[in-house]
Write an enzyme that holds these catalytic residues in place. Sequence first.
Site, PDB file in Angstrom:
ATOM      1  N   THR A 164     -42.011  57.289   0.510  1.00  0.00           N
ATOM      2  CA  THR A 164     -40.631  57.390   0.041  1.00  0.00           C
ATOM      3  C   THR A 164     -40.012  56.070   0.458  1.00  0.00           C
ATOM      4  O   THR A 164     -40.535  55.405   1.352  1.00  0.00           O
ATOM      5  CB  THR A 164     -39.897  58.547   0.784  1.00  0.00           C
ATOM      6  OG1 THR A 164     -40.463  59.792   0.424  1.00  0.00           O
ATOM      7  CG2 THR A 164     -38.419  58.608   0.478  1.00  0.00           C
ATOM      8  N   VAL A 190     -39.869  70.056  -6.588  1.00  0.00           N
ATOM      9  CA  VAL A 190     -38.657  69.265  -6.350  1.00  0.00           C
ATOM     10  C   VAL A 190     -38.715  68.641  -4.958  1.00  0.00           C
ATOM     11  O   VAL A 190     -38.990  69.327  -3.973  1.00  0.00           O
ATOM     12  CB  VAL A 190     -37.392  70.136  -6.522  1.00  0.00           C
ATOM     13  CG1 VAL A 190     -36.136  69.339  -6.198  1.00  0.00           C
ATOM     14  CG2 VAL A 190     -37.319  70.672  -7.952  1.00  0.00           C
ATOM     15  N   SER A 191     -38.463  67.335  -4.907  1.00  0.00           N
ATOM     16  CA  SER A 191     -38.551  66.572  -3.661  1.00  0.00           C
ATOM     17  C   SER A 191     -37.257  66.679  -2.847  1.00  0.00           C
ATOM     18  O   SER A 191     -36.165  66.778  -3.401  1.00  0.00           O
ATOM     19  CB  SER A 191     -38.791  65.105  -4.017  1.00  0.00           C
ATOM     20  OG  SER A 191     -38.617  64.300  -2.889  1.00  0.00           O
ATOM     21  N   ASP A 192     -37.397  66.572  -1.527  1.00  0.00           N
ATOM     22  CA  ASP A 192     -36.221  66.500  -0.640  1.00  0.00           C
ATOM     23  C   ASP A 192     -35.380  65.256  -0.900  1.00  0.00           C
ATOM     24  O   ASP A 192     -34.210  65.207  -0.522  1.00  0.00           O
ATOM     25  CB  ASP A 192     -36.677  66.477   0.823  1.00  0.00           C
ATOM     26  CG  ASP A 192     -37.465  65.208   1.116  1.00  0.00           C
ATOM     27  OD1 ASP A 192     -38.620  65.094   0.651  1.00  0.00           O
ATOM     28  OD2 ASP A 192     -36.905  64.301   1.762  1.00  0.00           O
ATOM     29  N   GLY A 206     -41.361  61.752   4.419  1.00  0.00           N
ATOM     30  CA  GLY A 206     -42.405  62.604   4.960  1.00  0.00           C
ATOM     31  C   GLY A 206     -42.617  63.792   4.050  1.00  0.00           C
ATOM     32  O   GLY A 206     -42.309  63.730   2.861  1.00  0.00           O
ATOM     33  N   ILE A 207     -43.133  64.867   4.596  1.00  0.00           N
ATOM     34  CA  ILE A 207     -43.413  66.040   3.764  1.00  0.00           C
ATOM     35  C   ILE A 207     -42.098  66.720   3.400  1.00  0.00           C
ATOM     36  O   ILE A 207     -41.372  67.228   4.273  1.00  0.00           O
ATOM     37  CB  ILE A 207     -44.374  66.989   4.493  1.00  0.00           C
ATOM     38  CG1 ILE A 207     -45.700  66.237   4.714  1.00  0.00           C
ATOM     39  CG2 ILE A 207     -44.574  68.273   3.705  1.00  0.00           C
ATOM     40  CD1 ILE A 207     -46.843  67.048   5.187  1.00  0.00           C
ATOM     41  N   GLY A 208     -41.794  66.699   2.107  1.00  0.00           N
ATOM     42  CA  GLY A 208     -40.498  67.167   1.633  1.00  0.00           C
ATOM     43  C   GLY A 208     -40.205  68.593   2.026  1.00  0.00           C
ATOM     44  O   GLY A 208     -39.071  68.922   2.405  1.00  0.00           O
TER      45      GLY A 208
END
Length: 321
Positions: A180, A209-211, A230-232
């Site tokens: 990201t 859907v991504s954070d 990082g991990i969404g």
Amino acid sequence: MDLKIKPKLIIHGGSGNSLKSKGGATVVRRSLYPVVEEVYSLLLSGVSAALAVVRGCQMLEDDPRFNAGTGSVLQSDGQIRMSASLMDGTSQSFSGVINVSRVKNPIDLVNFLQTSPDRVLSDFGAAELARELQTPTYNGLTDLRLQEWIQERQDNFKRVMANVVAEQEMLETNNARRGTIGVVALDTNGKLAVGTSTGGKGFERIGRVSDSAMPAGNYATPHAAVSCTGIGEDIIDECFAARVVVRVTDGMSLLEAMQRSFAEADEHKRDFGAIALDATGAISWGKTCEILLAAYHDGEKIGDTLEIPVGTEVGSISTQD
Ligand code: GLY
């Protein structure tokens, strides 16, 4: 120029679990430092935090090394779908695009949406906006990302995520990393803004859907601003950016808010990193993963987080002088 406030800047190009490619930290510095230099000069010249953030995000999206814009990872069906958001701390206005394709800079759409009555658009809506704005069609696919996807397809998508940094050696070592990009700025008027942009996790289901296009991953008020990487799913579960910003807005120091929030994230075994600024000029970063690819300008010099110790770590520098 008679500066009222010394500007501050922190940017990131992702987080993950190792930086073993040829060149490692040196190569990543070569990508991050020119962005810090250009965006910090803009802030010194009086450009607003929001515009400086947009420029920084454009530059990071254009760097094929990072997972955003050009160099975005491919989803399970082999397509690129990107997500991005921008939040102006002063107006407290959040705008975003979710799973947009075939544009060079998702952050430009997000910037346009800042003054729109509809401020977060998903796939079809974002594509329609790009068409209305006559944004040229662009394919951000790179050979390395294609090879990475083909390799993963041959392995039947065993990995949960693609590489944070696109490098031949990363492909060969096959380490899972997270990508990201993000920019947080404090301008000479003491205003904060934050932007975050991503190609997602890589190999994910269509429609995930991504954070990065949620307040969980990108949030600001007049008091603080935070961008996550990082991990969404972990970032969303902690609602991390909003959590830190609300704590600072309610009176906690930035360092304390980051320390407390990362302690909670660590307890919940989350996997991500974050960068932050507050209105006093304090700069902070933190991570539960091994590496955070961040660089900053503290008003005197450029520094970075590329070689801070492995494991959970929160750092902070300076207050406004
Ligand atoms: N943090 C980027 C993503 O999980 O989509």
